[in-house]
Design a protein around this motif. Structure first.
Motif, mmCIF file in Angstrom:
data_model
loop_
_atom_site.group_PDB
_atom_site.id
_atom_site.type_symbol
_atom_site.label_atom_id
_atom_site.label_comp_id
_atom_site.label_asym_id
_atom_site.label_seq_id
_atom_site.Cartn_x
_atom_site.Cartn_y
_atom_site.Cartn_z
ATOM 1 N N PHE A 45 35.719 40.898 29.606
ATOM 2 C CA PHE A 45 35.420 40.212 30.867
ATOM 3 C C PHE A 45 35.110 41.227 31.975
ATOM 4 O O PHE A 45 34.172 41.035 32.749
ATOM 5 C CB PHE A 45 36.609 39.343 31.293
ATOM 6 C CG PHE A 45 36.824 38.133 30.426
ATOM 7 C CD1 PHE A 45 35.847 37.679 29.555
ATOM 8 C CD2 PHE A 45 38.021 37.430 30.484
ATOM 9 C CE1 PHE A 45 36.049 36.562 28.760
ATOM 10 C CE2 PHE A 45 38.224 36.306 29.706
ATOM 11 C CZ PHE A 45 37.239 35.870 28.838
ATOM 12 N N ARG A 46 35.885 42.273 32.040
ATOM 13 C CA ARG A 46 35.685 43.264 33.103
ATOM 14 C C ARG A 46 34.375 44.018 32.931
ATOM 15 O O ARG A 46 33.742 44.405 33.927
ATOM 16 C CB ARG A 46 36.878 44.228 33.133
ATOM 17 C CG ARG A 46 38.156 43.560 33.650
ATOM 18 C CD ARG A 46 39.366 44.435 33.520
ATOM 19 N NE ARG A 46 40.546 43.769 34.073
ATOM 20 C CZ ARG A 46 41.793 44.207 33.934
ATOM 21 N NH1 ARG A 46 42.031 45.321 33.241
ATOM 22 N NH2 ARG A 46 42.795 43.542 34.470
ATOM 23 N N LEU A 49 31.574 41.689 34.149
ATOM 24 C CA LEU A 49 31.549 41.638 35.608
ATOM 25 C C LEU A 49 31.119 42.955 36.246
ATOM 26 O O LEU A 49 30.903 43.009 37.459
ATOM 27 C CB LEU A 49 32.935 41.254 36.132
ATOM 28 C CG LEU A 49 33.378 39.822 35.812
ATOM 29 C CD1 LEU A 49 34.880 39.681 35.972
ATOM 30 C CD2 LEU A 49 32.643 38.824 36.689
ATOM 31 N N THR A 71 26.980 39.234 42.597
ATOM 32 C CA THR A 71 28.346 38.713 42.680
ATOM 33 C C THR A 71 28.429 37.376 43.430
ATOM 34 O O THR A 71 29.386 36.622 43.244
ATOM 35 C CB THR A 71 29.291 39.725 43.356
ATOM 36 O OG1 THR A 71 28.742 40.091 44.640
ATOM 37 C CG2 THR A 71 29.427 40.974 42.506
ATOM 38 N N TYR A 76 35.261 34.550 39.213
ATOM 39 C CA TYR A 76 36.190 35.206 38.271
ATOM 40 C C TYR A 76 37.613 34.858 38.620
ATOM 41 O O TYR A 76 38.060 35.055 39.753
ATOM 42 C CB TYR A 76 35.985 36.716 38.322
ATOM 43 C CG TYR A 76 36.930 37.520 37.445
ATOM 44 C CD1 TYR A 76 37.226 37.134 36.143
ATOM 45 C CD2 TYR A 76 37.517 38.696 37.925
ATOM 46 C CE1 TYR A 76 38.066 37.873 35.339
ATOM 47 C CE2 TYR A 76 38.358 39.453 37.117
ATOM 48 C CZ TYR A 76 38.641 39.042 35.834
ATOM 49 O OH TYR A 76 39.485 39.778 35.033
ATOM 50 N N PRO A 78 41.070 36.087 37.385
ATOM 51 C CA PRO A 78 41.757 37.054 36.519
ATOM 52 C C PRO A 78 43.092 36.520 36.026
ATOM 53 O O PRO A 78 43.683 35.616 36.634
ATOM 54 C CB PRO A 78 41.960 38.266 37.444
ATOM 55 C CG PRO A 78 42.016 37.683 38.815
ATOM 56 C CD PRO A 78 41.106 36.480 38.800
ATOM 57 N N SER A 144 37.839 31.042 42.898
ATOM 58 C CA SER A 144 36.849 31.520 41.932
ATOM 59 C C SER A 144 35.611 30.629 41.867
ATOM 60 O O SER A 144 34.588 31.035 41.309
ATOM 61 C CB SER A 144 37.488 31.632 40.540
ATOM 62 O OG SER A 144 37.774 30.357 39.997
ATOM 63 N N ILE A 153 33.999 33.089 34.907
ATOM 64 C CA ILE A 153 34.845 33.692 33.887
ATOM 65 C C ILE A 153 36.299 33.411 34.238
ATOM 66 O O ILE A 153 36.777 33.755 35.326
ATOM 67 C CB ILE A 153 34.580 35.208 33.779
ATOM 68 C CG1 ILE A 153 33.143 35.435 33.301
ATOM 69 C CG2 ILE A 153 35.578 35.860 32.823
ATOM 70 C CD1 ILE A 153 32.746 36.874 33.199
ATOM 71 N N ASP A 155 40.179 33.845 32.922
ATOM 72 C CA ASP A 155 41.084 34.562 32.022
ATOM 73 C C ASP A 155 42.440 33.869 32.046
ATOM 74 O O ASP A 155 43.181 33.960 33.023
ATOM 75 C CB ASP A 155 41.206 36.020 32.469
ATOM 76 C CG ASP A 155 41.718 36.940 31.364
ATOM 77 O OD1 ASP A 155 42.157 36.412 30.321
ATOM 78 O OD2 ASP A 155 41.684 38.167 31.542
#
Length: 299
Positions: A45-46, A49, A71, A76, A78, A144, A153, A155
């Motif tokens: 994922f990182r 991004l 962006t 996102y 996290p 997000s 995304i 997580d």
């Protein structure tokens, strides 16, 4: 817009966190990432991004590298939540929205929509630290998606939530997908992945060990489940050829069998022994597949 990952590897010194990963995720789809802790999901994922660079390979979104200029179109969530506990919900969302190029009026409009959607309208002027863990997670989710991202995304978005709030978040994810957002998420909740995702990838030690359409993965697994509830002892079924596992459950006994033909042998074996309340042939669950591919020690 298609998210494409081509032969991506990420090394930290001598340790390989992600190893030769290749995936293609179409626009407007919910794609699931599964794996034990440390399998390489968050690192992937990182890299998507642009927070960390891959050691090898390419990551493209609509045939372009994801950089800071994009962006505004990405959301996102996290796994490690990162809200400012002393800030009020409203001022925090305005701050984050402005960072993504939104004007204040649009931020407030989106925020009010999501607060109402999550049944927390009264929290606009509350500090984050004053909210329960579940409601903090809702605010984190809102942060997000406040910019109406085209790529989202998530997580472990459902971790720590009670069943009611899990359903609220699932409905929100489906709503975003129906509006065209491409969503990639990881979760340890197999039933949720099974419910939401058409395609998925199971990772182990940085490598994809299962990848494709969920229906194809289940079909390729071959094994079936058989649920039987009867008014007589079923222990003898574990000795029938083709029965791989037998487990007592509240509904009776759950058998894992090699293939569908074994169910006919079992039906013949029990038909004259007493009353059978239930005899259901079931597809393998994603949990079954995960345990076999990744290992019971991780579940």
């Amino acid at each position: 817009m298609v998210l494409q990952i081509d032969n991506v590897t990420k090394k930290f010194g001598k340790f390989t966190a992600v190893d030769q990963l290749s995936l293609k995720i179409p626009e407007g789809e919910i794609f699931g990432f599964l794996g034990a802790n440390g399998a390489g999901k968050t690192t992937t994922f990182r890299m998507i991004l642009g927070l960390i660079d891959q050691t090898e390979g390419k990551i493209r979104w609509n045939d372009e590298v994801i950089d800071y200029s994009k962006t505004d179109y990405i959301g996102y969530l996290p796994e490690e939540r990162g809200l400012y506990p002393k800030m009020k919900v409203k001022e925090q969302m305005v701050y984050l929205g402005r960072l993504r190029g939104m004007d204040k009026k649009k931020v407030i409009k989106e925020l009010n929509y999501w607060l109402e959607r999550f049944k927390i309208e009264g929290y606009l002027e509350k500090k984050v630290e004053e909210l329960s863990k579940g409601n903090q997670q809702k605010i984190q989710f809102i942060s997000s998606v406040i910019n109406q991202p085209k790529l989202l995304i998530l997580d472990e978005p459902f971790s720590g939530l009670d069943p009611v709030n899990v359903e609220l978040l699932k409905d929100a994810v489906i709503e975003l997908k129906n509006k065209g957002t491409t969503i990639v998420f990881s979760s340890h909740q197999m039933s949720t992945v099974e419910e939401l995702c058409e395609h998925l990838c199971i990772m182990q030690n940085g490598r994809p060990i299962v990848h494709g359409a969920l229906t194809d993965i289940k079909r390729g697994f071959g094994k079936k489940n058989l649920l039987i509830h009867a008014d007589f002892n079923l222990d003898f079924l574990s000795e029938i050829p083709g029965v791989l596992k037998a487990k007592e459950v509240t509904e009776g006994v759950r058998l894992q069998i090699e293939d569908e033909s074994v169910s006919q042998t079992i039906l013949t074996a029990i038909q004259d022994k007493g009353f059978v309340r239930k005899f259901d042939l079931l597809e393998p669950s994603l949990n079954d597949i995960f345990i076999e591919k990744v290992g019971e020690s991780y579940v």
